[in-house]
Write an enzyme that holds these catalytic residues in place. Sequence first.
Site, PDB file in Angstrom:
ATOM      1  N   TYR A 103      -0.582  -1.639  -8.017  1.00 29.98           N
ATOM      2  CA  TYR A 103      -1.621  -2.194  -7.158  1.00 29.98           C
ATOM      3  C   TYR A 103      -2.905  -2.500  -7.934  1.00 29.98           C
ATOM      4  CZ  TYR A 103       1.279  -0.388  -3.343  1.00 29.98           C
ATOM      5  OH  TYR A 103       2.314  -0.119  -2.490  1.00 29.98           O
ATOM      6  N   ASP A 257       8.632  -0.479   6.986  1.00 25.83           N
ATOM      7  CA  ASP A 257       7.921  -1.375   7.895  1.00 25.83           C
ATOM      8  C   ASP A 257       8.904  -2.097   8.799  1.00 25.83           C
ATOM      9  OD1 ASP A 257       5.625  -0.634   6.476  1.00 25.83           O
ATOM     10  OD2 ASP A 257       5.871  -2.293   5.067  1.00 25.83           O
TER      11      ASP A 257
END
Length: 317
Positions: A103, A257
């Site tokens: 990230y 998700d």
Amino acid sequence: MDVVTIGETMALFTPETSGLMRYAHTYSRKFGGSESNVAIGLTRLGHRSGWISRIGDDELGKAMVSFIRGEGVDVSEVQVEKSAQTGIYFKELRREDDVRVLYYRKNSAASRMSKIDLNEEYIAQAKYLHITGITPALSDSCYEMLKEAVHLAKQNRVTVVFDPNLRKTLWSEEKARQVLIEFVKESDIVLPGIAEGKFLYGVDDPQQVGERFLEDGPTTCVLKLGPRGAQYFTREKTEFVPSFTVKKVIDPVGSGDGFCSGFLSGLLEGLSLYDAVRRGNGVGAMVAMVNGDVEGLPDKRDLELFINETDKDDVNR
């Protein structure tokens, strides 16, 4: 709106070749973020979802909003931050069973979200507010915003769904444990993984983990058990729901998700808890078989074919 969700989405760059990223020269660009992944999963299954966030005043941010809007998600509450950039991340496909995510999101536009980003009327008209433990880890203002969002949801009788979605690299373990448990206590439904249960409560037996979550306040806990499936817990009942066979895992990132979107879809359609969790298992399995966070999210017909194992022709004609 059926579901409103809040959180950061980033531009995702994936090497076109597998192996160490240092040897990669070409990349594909996609978008991914836990909350928008769930929102997109819901729209593909025929529901109405809205996403609250901030993006940078840059080309990646503009492309991101265009993409998410194109998937049918309402983006009317997305704000543009002129003094910060849209976050990015890289997905390194080292080998078939080793996918790593890197990230670059510190001081991103989304980390500047605050209470002023919240519209009470927008949250109040939803059936569910979906939040994750990623957002409060981004900044103090994001933490305060999410607390206020939960408060507004409760005031307006909107069901709060919380996925801990632990990201240890974003904060200290002590603070992560403290804040995640704080949101567990304020939630109606929690969707942890078994590893998150061990992190928060120090136990790894599914029955004990589920019971500990319920003790902290939620009425329902759905514990994700990886390839095995999931187990739901309520005050009255607990039941294990087996997963589906995945012939080859291509990219497991985003499966959780997918599970959430399938599960919430089941609740929205009035399915039993067992069948809602089973639908979640189905979507999660389908996501794992495709490269990308949202590329494997199915529409209703594809999901039903997968779950029912019908139409087994090699080619759909």
